[in-house]
Scaffold this motif. Structure first.
Motif, short mmCIF file in Angstrom:
data_model
loop_
_atom_site.label_atom_id
_atom_site.label_comp_id
_atom_site.label_asym_id
_atom_site.label_seq_id
_atom_site.Cartn_x
_atom_site.Cartn_y
_atom_site.Cartn_z
N PRO A 1 31.35 -12.10 -56.91
CA PRO A 1 31.91 -13.08 -55.96
C PRO A 1 33.23 -13.65 -56.46
CG PRO A 1 29.95 -13.97 -57.06
CD PRO A 1 30.08 -12.53 -57.48
N GLY A 2 34.12 -13.92 -55.52
CA GLY A 2 35.41 -14.48 -55.88
C GLY A 2 36.42 -13.45 -56.35
N SER A 3 36.10 -12.16 -56.17
CA SER A 3 37.03 -11.11 -56.58
C SER A 3 38.29 -11.12 -55.74
CB SER A 3 36.37 -9.73 -56.44
OG SER A 3 35.32 -9.56 -57.36
N ARG A 4 39.38 -10.69 -56.34
CA ARG A 4 40.62 -10.51 -55.60
C ARG A 4 40.57 -9.15 -54.90
NH1 ARG A 4 45.26 -11.51 -59.85
NH2 ARG A 4 44.14 -9.75 -60.68
N MET A 5 41.33 -9.05 -53.82
CA MET A 5 41.35 -7.79 -53.06
C MET A 5 41.76 -6.62 -53.94
SD MET A 5 42.72 -9.00 -49.30
CE MET A 5 43.23 -7.36 -48.88
N ARG A 6 42.76 -6.81 -54.78
CA ARG A 6 43.24 -5.73 -55.65
C ARG A 6 42.13 -5.29 -56.60
NH1 ARG A 6 46.10 -1.81 -55.27
NH2 ARG A 6 44.45 -0.77 -56.33
N ASP A 7 41.39 -6.26 -57.15
CA ASP A 7 40.29 -5.94 -58.07
C ASP A 7 39.19 -5.16 -57.34
OD1 ASP A 7 41.67 -7.24 -60.09
OD2 ASP A 7 40.63 -9.15 -59.74
N LEU A 8 38.88 -5.59 -56.11
CA LEU A 8 37.87 -4.87 -55.32
C LEU A 8 38.33 -3.44 -55.04
CD1 LEU A 8 36.57 -7.43 -52.69
CD2 LEU A 8 35.23 -6.26 -54.43
N ALA A 9 39.59 -3.29 -54.69
CA ALA A 9 40.11 -1.95 -54.43
C ALA A 9 39.95 -1.08 -55.67
CB ALA A 9 41.58 -2.03 -54.01
N ASP A 10 40.26 -1.62 -56.84
CA ASP A 10 40.11 -0.87 -58.09
C ASP A 10 38.64 -0.50 -58.34
OD1 ASP A 10 42.85 -1.03 -58.51
OD2 ASP A 10 42.70 -2.67 -59.97
N MET A 11 37.74 -1.47 -58.14
CA MET A 11 36.32 -1.22 -58.36
C MET A 11 35.79 -0.15 -57.43
SD MET A 11 34.61 -4.95 -59.00
CE MET A 11 35.84 -6.16 -58.54
N LEU A 12 36.31 -0.13 -56.19
CA LEU A 12 35.84 0.83 -55.20
C LEU A 12 36.61 2.15 -55.25
CD1 LEU A 12 35.40 -1.65 -52.23
CD2 LEU A 12 33.59 -0.63 -53.63
N GLY A 13 37.67 2.20 -56.05
CA GLY A 13 38.45 3.42 -56.18
C GLY A 13 39.28 3.74 -54.95
N VAL A 14 39.77 2.70 -54.27
CA VAL A 14 40.61 2.89 -53.09
C VAL A 14 41.93 2.15 -53.29
CG1 VAL A 14 38.64 3.19 -51.54
CG2 VAL A 14 39.64 0.92 -51.83
N PRO B 1 43.96 -19.74 -56.85
CA PRO B 1 44.72 -20.84 -57.46
C PRO B 1 45.66 -20.39 -58.58
CG PRO B 1 42.36 -21.07 -57.93
CD PRO B 1 42.53 -19.89 -57.02
N GLY B 2 45.38 -19.24 -59.18
CA GLY B 2 46.20 -18.75 -60.28
C GLY B 2 47.33 -17.83 -59.84
N ASP B 3 47.34 -17.43 -58.56
CA ASP B 3 48.35 -16.49 -58.08
C ASP B 3 48.54 -16.72 -56.59
OD1 ASP B 3 49.92 -14.35 -57.26
OD2 ASP B 3 48.70 -12.83 -58.27
N ARG B 4 49.66 -17.32 -56.23
CA ARG B 4 49.90 -17.67 -54.82
C ARG B 4 49.90 -16.47 -53.89
NH1 ARG B 4 55.33 -21.01 -54.80
NH2 ARG B 4 55.97 -18.90 -55.25
#
Length: 147
Positions: free
Chosen positions: A47-60, A84-87
């Motif tokens: 939970p709370g993952s960034r979209m980029r991190d999810l894309a990496d985890m899913l390999g897309v 909050p750490g990256d606008r």
């Protein structure tokens, strides 16, 4: 590679296809598609993952995940909040409806697995699980990880 090893590889591929085909069909009956299921379950575990991190985890790619996130947000299953750490980034979380979808997904996964393995004895199922774990243990060193 020996012919026995080749046959094992072919059997693993065929088993994966059969399992995936059953999953697609059963999830599809409930309006769920593999990409949605993968994203929702990954987000449930992270939970709370960034979209980029999810894309990496899913390999897309980021481009591939954006429309999926947009659709799931539109369906009320996830929320997108500023990081909050990256606008420029957003953090994703499941909504109550998303958590209900996770429960439905878990129930369907259980039913699908029970149906697929119902033709095997409990002992054969335990043996298959043991052998698959051993196989996965040998592949970890080559960069393969279980889904």
């Amino acid at each position: 590679m020996s012919s026995a090893a080749t046959e094992l590889g072919e059997l693993l591929v065929a088993a994966h296809r059969a399992f995936a085909q059953q999953g697609r069909a059963r999830f599809g009956e409930h309006g769920l598609w593999p990409a949605q299921v993968r994203l929702l379950t990954t987000l449930h575990h992270r939970p709370g993952s960034r979209m980029r991190d999810l894309a990496d985890m899913l390999g897309v790619s980021g481009r591939a995940i954006t429309p999926l996130v947009d659709a799931l947000e539109s369906d009320g299953l996830i929320t997108r909040r500023p990081d909050p750490g990256d606008r420029r980034a957003f953090r994703l979380t499941l909504t109550d409806a998303g958590l209900s979808a996770i429960d439905q997904i878990a129930d369907l996964q259980q039913q699908i697995s029970e149906d697929i393995f119902s033709g095997m004895s409990a002992e054969d199922q335990r043996d298959l699980a043991r052998l698959l774990r051993a196989f996965l243990d040998t592949t970890h060193g080559s960069g393969c990880t279980p889904a």
